[in-house]
Design a protein around this motif. Structure first.
Motif, mmCIF file in Angstrom:
data_model
loop_
_atom_site.group_PDB
_atom_site.id
_atom_site.type_symbol
_atom_site.label_atom_id
_atom_site.label_comp_id
_atom_site.label_asym_id
_atom_site.label_seq_id
_atom_site.Cartn_x
_atom_site.Cartn_y
_atom_site.Cartn_z
ATOM 1 N N PRO A 147 66.434 14.212 -41.838
ATOM 2 C CA PRO A 147 66.969 14.644 -40.684
ATOM 3 C C PRO A 147 66.038 14.293 -39.421
ATOM 4 C CG PRO A 147 66.720 16.565 -42.040
ATOM 5 C CD PRO A 147 66.060 15.158 -42.862
ATOM 6 N N TRP A 148 64.912 14.571 -39.437
ATOM 7 C CA TRP A 148 63.706 14.089 -38.379
ATOM 8 C C TRP A 148 64.011 12.579 -38.175
ATOM 9 C CZ3 TRP A 148 58.898 11.492 -38.905
ATOM 10 C CH2 TRP A 148 58.217 11.625 -37.594
ATOM 11 N N MET A 149 63.834 11.985 -38.940
ATOM 12 C CA MET A 149 63.821 10.302 -38.805
ATOM 13 C C MET A 149 65.348 9.817 -38.190
ATOM 14 S SD MET A 149 61.959 8.892 -42.067
ATOM 15 C CE MET A 149 61.601 7.241 -41.651
ATOM 16 N N LEU A 150 66.427 10.484 -38.779
ATOM 17 C CA LEU A 150 67.725 10.160 -38.301
ATOM 18 C C LEU A 150 68.009 10.598 -36.862
ATOM 19 C CD1 LEU A 150 69.747 10.544 -41.424
ATOM 20 C CD2 LEU A 150 69.165 8.514 -40.224
ATOM 21 N N VAL A 193 66.583 3.443 -40.343
ATOM 22 C CA VAL A 193 66.781 2.861 -41.662
ATOM 23 C C VAL A 193 65.914 3.909 -42.654
ATOM 24 C CG1 VAL A 193 65.788 0.973 -43.411
ATOM 25 C CG2 VAL A 193 67.103 0.695 -41.147
ATOM 26 N N GLY A 194 64.868 4.266 -42.477
ATOM 27 C CA GLY A 194 64.031 5.067 -43.156
ATOM 28 C C GLY A 194 64.720 6.400 -43.631
ATOM 29 N N GLY A 195 65.259 7.084 -42.550
ATOM 30 C CA GLY A 195 66.074 8.273 -42.488
ATOM 31 C C GLY A 195 67.348 8.162 -43.362
ATOM 32 N N ALA A 196 67.753 7.037 -43.236
ATOM 33 C CA ALA A 196 69.336 6.677 -43.790
ATOM 34 C C ALA A 196 68.863 6.614 -45.519
ATOM 35 C CB ALA A 196 69.878 5.124 -43.532
ATOM 36 N N VAL A 197 67.823 5.842 -45.763
ATOM 37 C CA VAL A 197 67.482 5.529 -47.157
ATOM 38 C C VAL A 197 67.252 6.847 -47.967
ATOM 39 C CG1 VAL A 197 65.529 4.608 -48.474
ATOM 40 C CG2 VAL A 197 66.540 3.365 -46.938
ATOM 41 N N LEU A 198 66.205 7.754 -47.142
ATOM 42 C CA LEU A 198 65.945 9.134 -47.782
ATOM 43 C C LEU A 198 67.177 10.170 -47.911
ATOM 44 C CD1 LEU A 198 62.760 9.851 -45.841
ATOM 45 C CD2 LEU A 198 62.949 9.267 -48.282
ATOM 46 N N LEU A 252 69.197 8.573 -51.065
ATOM 47 C CA LEU A 252 68.653 9.062 -52.126
ATOM 48 C C LEU A 252 68.761 10.437 -52.546
ATOM 49 C CD1 LEU A 252 65.074 7.279 -51.795
ATOM 50 C CD2 LEU A 252 66.785 6.878 -53.355
ATOM 51 N N LEU A 253 68.702 11.532 -51.472
ATOM 52 C CA LEU A 253 68.901 12.750 -51.580
ATOM 53 C C LEU A 253 70.282 12.939 -52.142
ATOM 54 C CD1 LEU A 253 66.674 14.083 -48.575
ATOM 55 C CD2 LEU A 253 66.394 14.649 -50.961
ATOM 56 N N ALA A 254 71.379 12.423 -51.608
ATOM 57 C CA ALA A 254 72.680 12.685 -51.646
ATOM 58 C C ALA A 254 72.840 12.128 -53.092
ATOM 59 C CB ALA A 254 73.592 11.695 -50.829
ATOM 60 N N THR A 255 72.243 11.065 -53.555
ATOM 61 C CA THR A 255 72.568 10.608 -54.836
ATOM 62 C C THR A 255 71.940 11.278 -56.120
ATOM 63 O OG1 THR A 255 72.219 8.205 -54.141
ATOM 64 C CG2 THR A 255 71.837 8.431 -56.580
ATOM 65 N N ALA A 256 70.704 11.967 -55.720
ATOM 66 C CA ALA A 256 70.238 13.117 -56.608
ATOM 67 C C ALA A 256 71.307 14.313 -56.623
ATOM 68 C CB ALA A 256 68.721 13.457 -55.908
ATOM 69 N N ALA A 257 71.838 14.564 -55.714
ATOM 70 C CA ALA A 257 72.769 15.657 -55.382
ATOM 71 C C ALA A 257 73.932 15.187 -56.611
ATOM 72 C CB ALA A 257 73.182 16.112 -54.221
ATOM 73 N N ALA A 272 55.392 16.554 -58.695
ATOM 74 C CA ALA A 272 55.145 15.899 -57.406
ATOM 75 C C ALA A 272 56.511 15.269 -57.007
ATOM 76 C CB ALA A 272 54.315 14.416 -58.094
ATOM 77 N N GLY A 273 57.633 15.198 -57.934
ATOM 78 C CA GLY A 273 58.823 14.852 -57.509
ATOM 79 C C GLY A 273 59.776 16.069 -56.690
ATOM 80 N N CYS A 274 59.204 17.192 -56.970
ATOM 81 C CA CYS A 274 59.577 18.427 -56.278
ATOM 82 C C CYS A 274 58.812 18.301 -54.821
ATOM 83 C CB CYS A 274 59.301 19.769 -56.874
ATOM 84 S SG CYS A 274 59.758 21.134 -56.154
ATOM 85 N N LEU A 275 57.765 17.806 -54.551
ATOM 86 C CA LEU A 275 56.928 18.094 -53.469
ATOM 87 C C LEU A 275 57.718 16.743 -52.526
ATOM 88 C CD1 LEU A 275 54.742 18.769 -51.626
ATOM 89 C CD2 LEU A 275 53.204 17.480 -53.087
ATOM 90 N N LEU A 276 57.950 15.650 -53.066
ATOM 91 C CA LEU A 276 58.341 14.532 -52.412
ATOM 92 C C LEU A 276 59.746 14.697 -51.938
ATOM 93 C CD1 LEU A 276 56.923 11.564 -54.516
ATOM 94 C CD2 LEU A 276 56.512 12.145 -52.156
ATOM 95 N N GLY A 277 60.402 15.601 -52.876
ATOM 96 C CA GLY A 277 62.071 15.992 -52.451
ATOM 97 C C GLY A 277 62.081 16.845 -51.508
ATOM 98 N N LEU A 278 60.963 17.760 -51.331
ATOM 99 C CA LEU A 278 60.978 18.763 -50.299
ATOM 100 C C LEU A 278 60.471 18.243 -48.853
ATOM 101 C CD1 LEU A 278 59.295 21.799 -52.241
ATOM 102 C CD2 LEU A 278 61.608 21.718 -51.121
ATOM 103 N N LEU A 279 59.496 17.208 -48.968
ATOM 104 C CA LEU A 279 59.126 16.334 -47.703
ATOM 105 C C LEU A 279 60.487 15.249 -47.374
ATOM 106 C CD1 LEU A 279 55.808 15.093 -48.868
ATOM 107 C CD2 LEU A 279 56.279 16.704 -47.077
ATOM 108 N N SER A 280 60.994 14.957 -48.167
ATOM 109 C CA SER A 280 62.278 13.999 -47.916
ATOM 110 C C SER A 280 63.326 14.941 -47.053
ATOM 111 C CB SER A 280 62.823 13.192 -48.898
ATOM 112 O OG SER A 280 61.957 12.478 -49.599
ATOM 113 N N LEU A 281 63.477 16.105 -47.574
ATOM 114 C CA LEU A 281 64.489 17.004 -46.984
ATOM 115 C C LEU A 281 64.257 17.248 -45.667
ATOM 116 C CD1 LEU A 281 65.060 19.701 -49.880
ATOM 117 C CD2 LEU A 281 66.907 18.257 -48.713
ATOM 118 N N PHE A 282 62.887 17.259 -45.289
ATOM 119 C CA PHE A 282 62.485 17.516 -43.884
ATOM 120 C C PHE A 282 62.547 16.154 -43.060
ATOM 121 C CE2 PHE A 282 58.992 16.697 -40.758
ATOM 122 C CZ PHE A 282 59.301 17.820 -39.817
ATOM 123 N N LEU A 283 61.929 14.831 -43.746
ATOM 124 C CA LEU A 283 61.904 13.700 -43.030
ATOM 125 C C LEU A 283 63.162 12.872 -42.727
ATOM 126 C CD1 LEU A 283 58.895 12.122 -44.946
ATOM 127 C CD2 LEU A 283 58.962 12.859 -42.669
#
Length: 147
Positions: A102-105, A20-25, A28-33, A89-100
């Protein structure tokens, strides 16, 4: 010679939470794109039908999260500088999400952590860094500090 210990399997609820966490991220990333970053550096979230920032409307002052959606949108389009300018900070959180994401999924699908979990010290450091960058970015933007 001792073989490396294989990571223990995730319990069903851990797999569910990782999935669920990976899917939510990922959503969010797809929406931002999909969004077009606002030229003003904030307000991109309004393309989703959300209202403007209440703090900006009431006081004329940006809140700490102002520009985060714009930042993610820039980041997902490969514009790291635009992302940093909109909200560092948004950039930092976005970069973390780009890693998290796929790892979570992948961990949820495989049933084991595909990359070892970070230590508590690393998690605390990342958390303090994100909070410090968020507050620092905000203080600069409200002209508390002149750089």
């Amino acid at each position: 010679m001792t073989e490396p210990k294989s990571p223990s399997p995730l319990r069903w609820y851990q797999r569910l939470m990782m999935g669920v966490g990976g899917a939510v991220l990922a959503v969010l990333l797809a929406t931002a794109a999909w969004l077009s970053p606002s030229a003003q550096g904030l307000g991109t979230h309004q393309q989703l039908g959300l209202p403007p920032c209440t703090l900006v409307q009431l006081t004329g002052t940006r809140c700490p999260s102002c520009g985060m959606t714009t930042s993610w949108s820039h980041l997902m389009k490969g514009n790291v500088w635009g992302s940093l300018k909109a909200n560092s900070a948004g950039c930092l959180l976005g970069l973390l999400s780009l890693f998290l994401a796929p790892w979570m999924l992948s961990s949820a699908i495989v049933g084991r952590l595909t990359v070892p979990a970070p230590s508590d010290a690393v998690l605390i450091t990342i958390t303090v860094l994100v909070v410090a960058v968020t507050l620092g970015d905000w203080l600069v933007r409200i002209n508390y500090f002149q750089l």
